[in-house]
Enzyme design. Structure first.
Site, short mmCIF file in Angstrom:
data_model
loop_
_atom_site.label_atom_id
_atom_site.label_comp_id
_atom_site.label_asym_id
_atom_site.label_seq_id
_atom_site.Cartn_x
_atom_site.Cartn_y
_atom_site.Cartn_z
CG HIS A 57 -1.88 -1.09 1.29
ND1 HIS A 57 -2.91 -1.11 2.20
CD2 HIS A 57 -2.02 -2.23 0.56
CE1 HIS A 57 -3.64 -2.20 2.03
NE2 HIS A 57 -3.11 -2.90 1.05
CD GLU A 59 -1.97 4.25 3.14
OE1 GLU A 59 -3.15 4.57 3.39
OE2 GLU A 59 -1.67 3.38 2.30
CB CYS A 87 -6.67 -0.47 5.24
SG CYS A 87 -4.95 -1.01 5.10
CB CYS A 90 -2.09 1.67 6.14
SG CYS A 90 -1.72 0.84 4.57
#
Length: 153
Positions: A57, A59, A87, A90
């Protein structure tokens, strides 16, 4: 470099989201910024497909990059700007990295883990509480996702 405003950093994260979409990735972008100088330390978009990694992801990628660059598991001198509410995965990484401030573009009722879902930072098991703000360029951050998924249908 002088410190830029929140919308400028979110705009840079949106550039990363657009690049992610170009690579057929879900268009989410993230930027890490030094909290004192405003220097951009890392920027990425999602790469779960291109890296064959469900944890790639935006992040996570910026956190990994900066921690590696600094040789540290914690980056308390950097703020994180993201186009979409992180999410739970993260959010945990943000907490473990000891990032002090999180600035979010659009909220994510379906997959978010900060204001929605697990609400990670509100749990008693979260050992690092951070300052969170949202709504920066929310329409633009939301629209890029809507357009991406509309084109997929």
């Amino acid at each position: 470099m002088t410190y830029l405003d929140h919308n400028t950093y979110i705009s840079l994260a949106l550039e990363e989201a657009r690049l992610a979409a170009f690579h057929n990735e879900v268009p989410i972008g993230a930027v890490l910024v030094h909290k004192e100088t405003g220097e951009i330390a890392a920027r990425h978009g999602n790469r779960t497909i291109t890296q064959s990694d469900p944890t790639a992801h935006a992040e996570i990628l910026v956190i990994r990059q900066l921690c590696k660059d600094l040789g540290s598991q914690r980056i308390p001198d950097y703020n994180l700007y993201v186009t979409l509410e992180p999410c739970t995965l993260c959010a945990a990484a943000i907490s473990f990295a000891r990032i002090p401030n999180l600035y979010i573009g659009a909220l994510d009722k379906k997959g978010g883990g900060v204001y929605h879902g697990a609400q990670f930072f509100d749990q008693p098991t979260c050992h690092h509480k951070i300052h969170i703000e949202h709504g920066f360029m929310a329409q633009d951050c939301s629209q890029i996702l809507k357009d991406f998924f509309k084109a997929k249908r």
